[in-house]
Write an enzyme that holds these catalytic residues in place. Sequence first.
Site, mmCIF file in Angstrom:
data_model
loop_
_atom_site.group_PDB
_atom_site.id
_atom_site.type_symbol
_atom_site.label_atom_id
_atom_site.label_comp_id
_atom_site.label_asym_id
_atom_site.label_seq_id
_atom_site.Cartn_x
_atom_site.Cartn_y
_atom_site.Cartn_z
ATOM 1 C CG ASN A 31 -1.619 -1.127 1.371
ATOM 2 O OD1 ASN A 31 -2.488 -1.584 0.212
ATOM 3 N ND2 ASN A 31 -1.584 -1.830 2.272
ATOM 4 C CG HIS A 118 -10.639 -2.931 7.442
ATOM 5 N ND1 HIS A 118 -9.848 -2.968 8.662
ATOM 6 C CD2 HIS A 118 -9.738 -3.695 6.594
ATOM 7 C CE1 HIS A 118 -8.793 -3.464 8.364
ATOM 8 N NE2 HIS A 118 -8.655 -3.920 7.199
ATOM 9 C CD GLU A 162 -13.175 -0.060 3.882
ATOM 10 O OE1 GLU A 162 -12.254 -0.089 2.826
ATOM 11 O OE2 GLU A 162 -13.309 -1.100 4.400
ATOM 12 C CB SER A 166 -9.250 -2.221 1.824
ATOM 13 O OG SER A 166 -10.160 -3.120 2.205
ATOM 14 C CG ASP A 191 -11.156 2.925 7.484
ATOM 15 O OD1 ASP A 191 -10.176 3.707 7.080
ATOM 16 O OD2 ASP A 191 -10.969 1.726 7.817
ATOM 17 C CG HIS A 194 -7.002 1.616 1.042
ATOM 18 N ND1 HIS A 194 -5.937 0.885 0.830
ATOM 19 C CD2 HIS A 194 -7.625 0.871 2.297
ATOM 20 C CE1 HIS A 194 -5.564 -0.146 1.825
ATOM 21 N NE2 HIS A 194 -6.878 -0.262 2.295
ATOM 22 C CE LYS A 223 -4.268 0.713 5.286
ATOM 23 N NZ LYS A 223 -3.659 -0.709 5.495
HETATM 24 C C1 LIG Z 1 -9.936 0.024 5.170
HETATM 25 C C2 LIG Z 1 -8.981 -0.110 6.228
HETATM 26 N N1 LIG Z 1 -9.190 0.299 7.572
HETATM 27 C C3 LIG Z 1 -8.206 0.120 8.445
HETATM 28 C C4 LIG Z 1 -7.107 -0.534 8.291
HETATM 29 C C5 LIG Z 1 -6.070 -0.784 9.451
HETATM 30 O O1 LIG Z 1 -4.975 -0.006 9.273
HETATM 31 P P1 LIG Z 1 -3.463 -0.149 9.908
HETATM 32 O O2 LIG Z 1 -2.998 -1.102 8.982
HETATM 33 O O3 LIG Z 1 -2.991 1.016 10.025
HETATM 34 O O4 LIG Z 1 -3.954 -1.134 11.157
HETATM 35 C C6 LIG Z 1 -6.880 -1.126 6.828
HETATM 36 C C7 LIG Z 1 -5.397 -1.936 6.759
HETATM 37 O O5 LIG Z 1 -5.782 -2.785 6.302
HETATM 38 C C8 LIG Z 1 -7.698 -0.977 5.825
HETATM 39 O O6 LIG Z 1 -7.652 -1.580 4.653
#
Ligand SMILES: Cc1ncc(COP(=O)(O)O)c(C=O)c1O
Length: 370
Positions: A31, A118, A162, A166, A191, A194, A223
């Site tokens: 990422n 997520h 989101e 993702s 969220d 990405h 990321k």
């Molecule tokens: C949409 C989404 N939210 C949250 C996270 C979690 O973030 P982090 O990798 O900083 O723990 C991810 C990571 O996989 C993600 O893709």
Amino acid sequence: MKTFEPELDRLKAIGRYRSLNLPSGIDFSSNDYLGLSKHPALRQTAIEALQGGIEVGASASRLLRGHRQAHEDLERFAAIYFARPRTLFFANGYQANFALITALVKREDVVVYDALCHASMRDGLHMTRCRAIKARHNDLNAFEDALKEGRAAGGNVWLLVESVYSMDGDVAPLRELLLLVEKHDALMIVDEAHGTGVSGLTGRGETEGLDSERLIVLHTCGKALGVAGALVCASEPVISYLVNAARPFIYSTAPMPLQAVLVKRALEIVRDEPQRREQLLALKTLAAKRMPGIAINSQIVPIVVGEDRAAVALATALQASGFDIRAIRPPTVPEGTARLRLSLHVGLSRGDLTAFTDTLSRLLPERLCV
Ligand SMILES: Cc1ncc(COP(=O)(O)O)c(C=O)c1O
């Protein structure tokens, strides 16, 4: 005592066994969209901070002796950068989502969430034991129906989405969702994992330019920002409430001060080097040209295969040709949609991408590629 081997054998039998593999081959799966994890200025910032005597660890929770100037500097800078009243820094996005939802959502509340949200949001949601309504992915009518239903219940109504999904790379209709949130007196958590650094006019995410007291935004820092951590952006009372009630914030050692220094520097780089986003956009345009059979909405390109074993076999064949791409299987994605998740980033050359799509078109029976 029950052992774990039978479950591991079962996972192997159905093609869902996971193991750890070091990076090898051309990166088509990280990422690191803007290449910041290897940026010389970030490395230099780390060296200077260490030489300047920054402690390696914070050695206590933020509420005890773990709070540092580096955390404060980052949070102040990020509030201005993302144009939000206040921000709060967490060690990672999983912890931040979990903390946010378990602290803010009460048992009498109703949460409407996108079907593709997520795991970190869902896991938090599970803990709250509130009523949760899963809405069809990106379906505004489904969201509105669920919000109406939630409103009838009496507690707060929340909407969780989101910004850039993702595993599918498509984008939520945030403007329209926020209108629904206002109309139905709800609250919204977005969220941006990405979207941060990549989306929006200046890389501030898909929520760039959206302003509402009802909006809470999570920007992750591991990321596109190339470091680690997460910044929750919200109103003053929401952030103060998190400091008082978010158990993962209270009962955990503060993130390394160095991490905060690096995240702040990464935000400055995103602001000062727009050419990185332009480079990514050019790669996206090339990817769309080379893979006309796939809907490409962002830097995340889903190559949906369907069956788990077929996805693993395709990933293995591509890896054998020198491309580091991984198979994504349920439960990370819905049943029957195992896929390769192709990630575009500025470390890829046009030649890398062309070589990848050439190989993919030889391996895949469908005509997804030119
Ligand atoms: C949409 C989404 N939210 C949250 C996270 C979690 O973030 P982090 O990798 O900083 O723990 C991810 C990571 O996989 C993600 O893709």
